[in-house]
Design a protein around this motif. Structure first.
Motif, PDB file in Angstrom:
ATOM      1  N   HIS A  61       0.825  -1.201   0.000  1.00 51.75           N
ATOM      2  CA  HIS A  61       0.000   0.000   0.000  1.00 51.75           C
ATOM      3  C   HIS A  61       0.859   1.251   0.000  1.00 51.75           C
ATOM      4  O   HIS A  61       2.043   1.220   0.322  1.00 51.75           O
ATOM      5  CB  HIS A  61      -0.953   0.006   1.199  1.00 51.75           C
ATOM      6  N   HIS A  63       0.099   5.770   0.737  1.00 45.13           N
ATOM      7  CA  HIS A  63      -0.826   6.636   1.460  1.00 45.13           C
ATOM      8  C   HIS A  63      -1.122   7.883   0.647  1.00 45.13           C
ATOM      9  O   HIS A  63      -0.365   8.233  -0.268  1.00 45.13           O
ATOM     10  CB  HIS A  63      -0.243   7.028   2.823  1.00 45.13           C
ATOM     11  N   GLU A  68       5.021   7.312   7.051  1.00 44.82           N
ATOM     12  CA  GLU A  68       5.100   6.299   8.090  1.00 44.82           C
ATOM     13  C   GLU A  68       6.554   6.064   8.494  1.00 44.82           C
ATOM     14  O   GLU A  68       7.454   6.126   7.668  1.00 44.82           O
ATOM     15  CB  GLU A  68       4.504   4.963   7.614  1.00 44.82           C
ATOM     16  N   TYR A  70       8.640   3.034  10.472  1.00 47.40           N
ATOM     17  CA  TYR A  70       8.626   1.687  11.047  1.00 47.40           C
ATOM     18  C   TYR A  70       9.863   1.528  11.911  1.00 47.40           C
ATOM     19  O   TYR A  70      10.972   1.861  11.480  1.00 47.40           O
ATOM     20  CB  TYR A  70       8.654   0.627   9.937  1.00 47.40           C
ATOM     21  N   ARG A 102       4.651   0.060  -0.272  1.00 45.32           N
ATOM     22  CA  ARG A 102       5.372  -0.690   0.760  1.00 45.32           C
ATOM     23  C   ARG A 102       4.658  -1.940   1.240  1.00 45.32           C
ATOM     24  O   ARG A 102       3.437  -2.025   1.198  1.00 45.32           O
ATOM     25  CB  ARG A 102       5.581   0.215   1.975  1.00 45.32           C
ATOM     26  N   GLN A 117       2.341   6.735  12.049  1.00 47.01           N
ATOM     27  CA  GLN A 117       1.818   7.360  10.827  1.00 47.01           C
ATOM     28  C   GLN A 117       1.383   8.784  11.158  1.00 47.01           C
ATOM     29  O   GLN A 117       0.587   8.997  12.070  1.00 47.01           O
ATOM     30  CB  GLN A 117       0.620   6.533  10.350  1.00 47.01           C
TER      31      GLN A 117
END
Ligand code: ZN
Length: 140
Positions: A61, A63, A68, A70, A102, A117
């Protein structure tokens, strides 16, 4: 998830240990718990992921407007962004811009990670510029 304490300006939750987090199911996500609604976050979404060995996000996906980050807390795996695959391990930090396509997956030992996020380009002040020091002491 257990409510530990809350007040006008805070909310404290207990998600349980990593093994308990691996049992959370949110929509298509096995082993992932989202905190925005549970903790009433107002500026970001944070999810805690505890993937079993050889588990993967259910899809790739991107955005519309959120970046984001991680952060891998335990275990190892790999991530793929825009067709480029790279390893993840304890201590890995990956920022992905909204448009980055990603996904991530765990290796043989599973992988526990945070995903934070937030709206890209939204942070205008931080740490020393935003923190306000106080003389308050611990209550006994
Ligand atoms: Zn995402």
């Amino acid at each position: 998830m257990t409510l530990i304490a809350q007040g006008e300006n805070f909310k404290s939750l207990d998600l349980g240990g990593w093994e308990e987090i691996s049992q959370y199911v949110t929509g298509p996500f096995q082993g992932k718990v989202f905190l925005k609604e549970a903790a009433e976050l107002s500026g970001c979404e944070i999810s805690v992921g505890a993937f079993a060995p050889f588990a993967a996000s259910p899809f790739f996906h991107s955005h519309k407007q959120n970046e984001e980050v991680y952060i891998v807390l335990r275990g190892a795996g790999e991530m793929q962004v825009d067709g480029k695959r790279f390893p993840l391990k304890e201590g890995s930090v990956v920022r992905v811009s909204p448009a980055g396509m990603r996904s991530l997956r765990s290796g043989a030992e599973g992988m526990t990670f945070l995903c934070i996020q937030t709206k890209a380009e939204s942070l205008k002040q931080w740490t020393g510029e935003d923190g306000v020091l106080s003389q308050e002491k611990w209550t006994e």
